[in-house]
Design a protein around this motif. Sequence first.
Motif, PDB file in Angstrom:
ATOM      1  N   GLY A   1       0.820  -1.202   0.000  1.00 47.05           N
ATOM      2  CA  GLY A   1       0.000   0.000   0.000  1.00 47.05           C
ATOM      3  C   GLY A   1       0.853   1.250   0.000  1.00 47.05           C
ATOM      4  O   GLY A   1       1.715   1.389   0.866  1.00 47.05           O
ATOM      5  N   GLY A   2       0.620   2.136  -0.960  1.00 47.09           N
ATOM      6  CA  GLY A   2       1.394   3.373  -1.054  1.00 47.09           C
ATOM      7  C   GLY A   2       2.475   3.331  -2.112  1.00 47.09           C
ATOM      8  O   GLY A   2       2.925   4.376  -2.588  1.00 47.09           O
ATOM      9  N   GLY A   3       2.899   2.128  -2.511  1.00 48.35           N
ATOM     10  CA  GLY A   3       3.995   2.033  -3.478  1.00 48.35           C
ATOM     11  C   GLY A   3       3.535   1.858  -4.910  1.00 48.35           C
ATOM     12  O   GLY A   3       4.363   1.687  -5.816  1.00 48.35           O
ATOM     13  N   GLU A   4       2.229   1.930  -5.148  1.00 43.37           N
ATOM     14  CA  GLU A   4       1.680   1.595  -6.469  1.00 43.37           C
ATOM     15  C   GLU A   4       2.228   2.458  -7.606  1.00 43.37           C
ATOM     16  O   GLU A   4       2.368   1.987  -8.736  1.00 43.37           O
ATOM     17  CB  GLU A   4       0.143   1.738  -6.436  1.00 43.37           C
ATOM     18  N   ASN A   5       2.534   3.735  -7.327  1.00 47.41           N
ATOM     19  CA  ASN A   5       2.907   4.655  -8.405  1.00 47.41           C
ATOM     20  C   ASN A   5       4.403   4.927  -8.495  1.00 47.41           C
ATOM     21  O   ASN A   5       4.820   5.899  -9.132  1.00 47.41           O
ATOM     22  CB  ASN A   5       2.176   5.993  -8.220  1.00 47.41           C
ATOM     23  N   VAL A   6       5.214   4.092  -7.856  1.00 45.44           N
ATOM     24  CA  VAL A   6       6.656   4.381  -7.833  1.00 45.44           C
ATOM     25  C   VAL A   6       7.248   4.418  -9.243  1.00 45.44           C
ATOM     26  O   VAL A   6       8.221   5.139  -9.503  1.00 45.44           O
ATOM     27  CB  VAL A   6       7.380   3.331  -6.948  1.00 45.44           C
ATOM     28  N   HIS A   7       6.656   3.704 -10.194  1.00 42.81           N
ATOM     29  CA  HIS A   7       7.185   3.658 -11.568  1.00 42.81           C
ATOM     30  C   HIS A   7       7.050   4.988 -12.302  1.00 42.81           C
ATOM     31  O   HIS A   7       7.663   5.189 -13.344  1.00 42.81           O
ATOM     32  CB  HIS A   7       6.447   2.569 -12.364  1.00 42.81           C
ATOM     33  N   ARG A   8       6.238   5.910 -11.763  1.00 42.18           N
ATOM     34  CA  ARG A   8       6.017   7.179 -12.460  1.00 42.18           C
ATOM     35  C   ARG A   8       7.129   8.202 -12.229  1.00 42.18           C
ATOM     36  O   ARG A   8       7.168   9.228 -12.884  1.00 42.18           O
ATOM     37  CB  ARG A   8       4.689   7.793 -11.993  1.00 42.18           C
ATOM     38  N   CYS A   9       8.009   7.925 -11.274  1.00 39.25           N
ATOM     39  CA  CYS A   9       9.027   8.920 -10.889  1.00 39.25           C
ATOM     40  C   CYS A   9       9.948   9.254 -12.059  1.00 39.25           C
ATOM     41  O   CYS A   9      10.439   8.370 -12.756  1.00 39.25           O
ATOM     42  CB  CYS A   9       9.849   8.398  -9.713  1.00 39.25           C
ATOM     43  N   TRP A  10      10.193  10.548 -12.274  1.00 39.88           N
ATOM     44  CA  TRP A  10      11.142  10.967 -13.308  1.00 39.88           C
ATOM     45  C   TRP A  10      12.328  11.703 -12.679  1.00 39.88           C
ATOM     46  O   TRP A  10      13.033  12.460 -13.345  1.00 39.88           O
ATOM     47  CB  TRP A  10      10.473  11.781 -14.403  1.00 39.88           C
ATOM     48  N   GLN A  11      12.513  11.551 -11.369  1.00 41.68           N
ATOM     49  CA  GLN A  11      13.701  12.025 -10.658  1.00 41.68           C
ATOM     50  C   GLN A  11      13.870  13.545 -10.694  1.00 41.68           C
ATOM     51  O   GLN A  11      14.988  14.049 -10.794  1.00 41.68           O
ATOM     52  CB  GLN A  11      14.951  11.344 -11.230  1.00 41.68           C
TER      53      GLN A  11
ATOM     54  N   ILE B   1       3.562  18.031  -3.708  1.00 44.12           N
ATOM     55  CA  ILE B   1       4.321  18.759  -4.725  1.00 44.12           C
ATOM     56  C   ILE B   1       4.706  17.889  -5.918  1.00 44.12           C
ATOM     57  O   ILE B   1       5.055  18.391  -6.980  1.00 44.12           O
ATOM     58  CB  ILE B   1       5.599  19.360  -4.096  1.00 44.12           C
ATOM     59  N   CYS B   2       4.612  16.568  -5.780  1.00 43.86           N
ATOM     60  CA  CYS B   2       5.062  15.657  -6.842  1.00 43.86           C
ATOM     61  C   CYS B   2       4.267  15.877  -8.136  1.00 43.86           C
ATOM     62  O   CYS B   2       3.047  15.757  -8.148  1.00 43.86           O
ATOM     63  CB  CYS B   2       4.903  14.203  -6.383  1.00 43.86           C
ATOM     64  N   PRO B   3       4.950  16.199  -9.257  1.00 39.71           N
ATOM     65  CA  PRO B   3       4.248  16.457 -10.517  1.00 39.71           C
ATOM     66  C   PRO B   3       3.757  15.195 -11.221  1.00 39.71           C
ATOM     67  O   PRO B   3       3.028  15.285 -12.214  1.00 39.71           O
ATOM     68  CB  PRO B   3       5.317  17.173 -11.345  1.00 39.71           C
ATOM     69  N   LYS B   4       4.163  14.013 -10.754  1.00 42.03           N
ATOM     70  CA  LYS B   4       3.799  12.768 -11.426  1.00 42.03           C
ATOM     71  C   LYS B   4       2.926  11.864 -10.563  1.00 42.03           C
ATOM     72  O   LYS B   4       2.716  10.700 -10.889  1.00 42.03           O
ATOM     73  CB  LYS B   4       5.069  12.008 -11.823  1.00 42.03           C
TER      74      LYS B   4
END
Length: 247
Positions: free
Chosen positions: A55-65, A118-121
């Motif tokens: 739970g909470g880690g579902e969108n980790v692949h969206r990170c663009w650093q 603040i995360c844009p993704k």
Amino acid sequence: MAIHEKSLIESDRIMEHESLVVDGVDVSGHWNTMIKPRYIADYDDDFEKIIQSYGGGENVHRCWQCGSCTNSCTVYALNTDFNPRYWIYLTRLGLKEELIKDKDIIWQCVSCNKCTSICPKDVRPEGVMKALAHWLEDEGHTETSPSHVFDDEFWAQVEKTGRIEDAHVIMNFFKKTKQPLLQPWLTAFTTRMIKHLPFAHLIRMGLNFVFTPRTKSWGRTGKVLRDYVEGEKVAARQRRQQIKEAA
């Protein structure tokens, strides 16, 4: 060019001459900094999927650093070793051993949610920090973290009555983490609250503490919620097991 996040590099891999002149140009100190290369082969291609199953880690692949999470982080402002951007980067690369090196600090996320706002993704970095902390616990790398104890106590009260009684949450959290009930900050907070709140409100708070009320019709609603949460936990465990078996 300056080397950002230099603290993330092992000191024995950093080469730097205090005094160096090349072709007549003084490049002493930081200007001649070099980093010894290293080769990593112990990565796990499926690690990102495992974190996504928490739970909470579902969108980790969206990170663009972009680093917005770290720049806005409350804990990073006090301790630059706490770096959500870096840990998300390691997660995406499957570098579990590198993450384990920071096992004593990852759980220190205070859930202020500035990073998520603040995360844009829509990575939801706060959730990723929680997912990483739970993975470390499940794999036996860390003991149950205080934040996990707090989450469990919070959920136990919701499950029981459909509402939260703050005093019960704090008291039970201190008991389970073996902390003293009378802490200076809590004493100061309570003293000021008693001094400034209306008397009738204080009486109502006291009654709620002794006779904790339940949300109306919570029995049936609570059962539906409990069944849903338990089903999600079972499904997540099954997904993780399938990922491990397929690896």
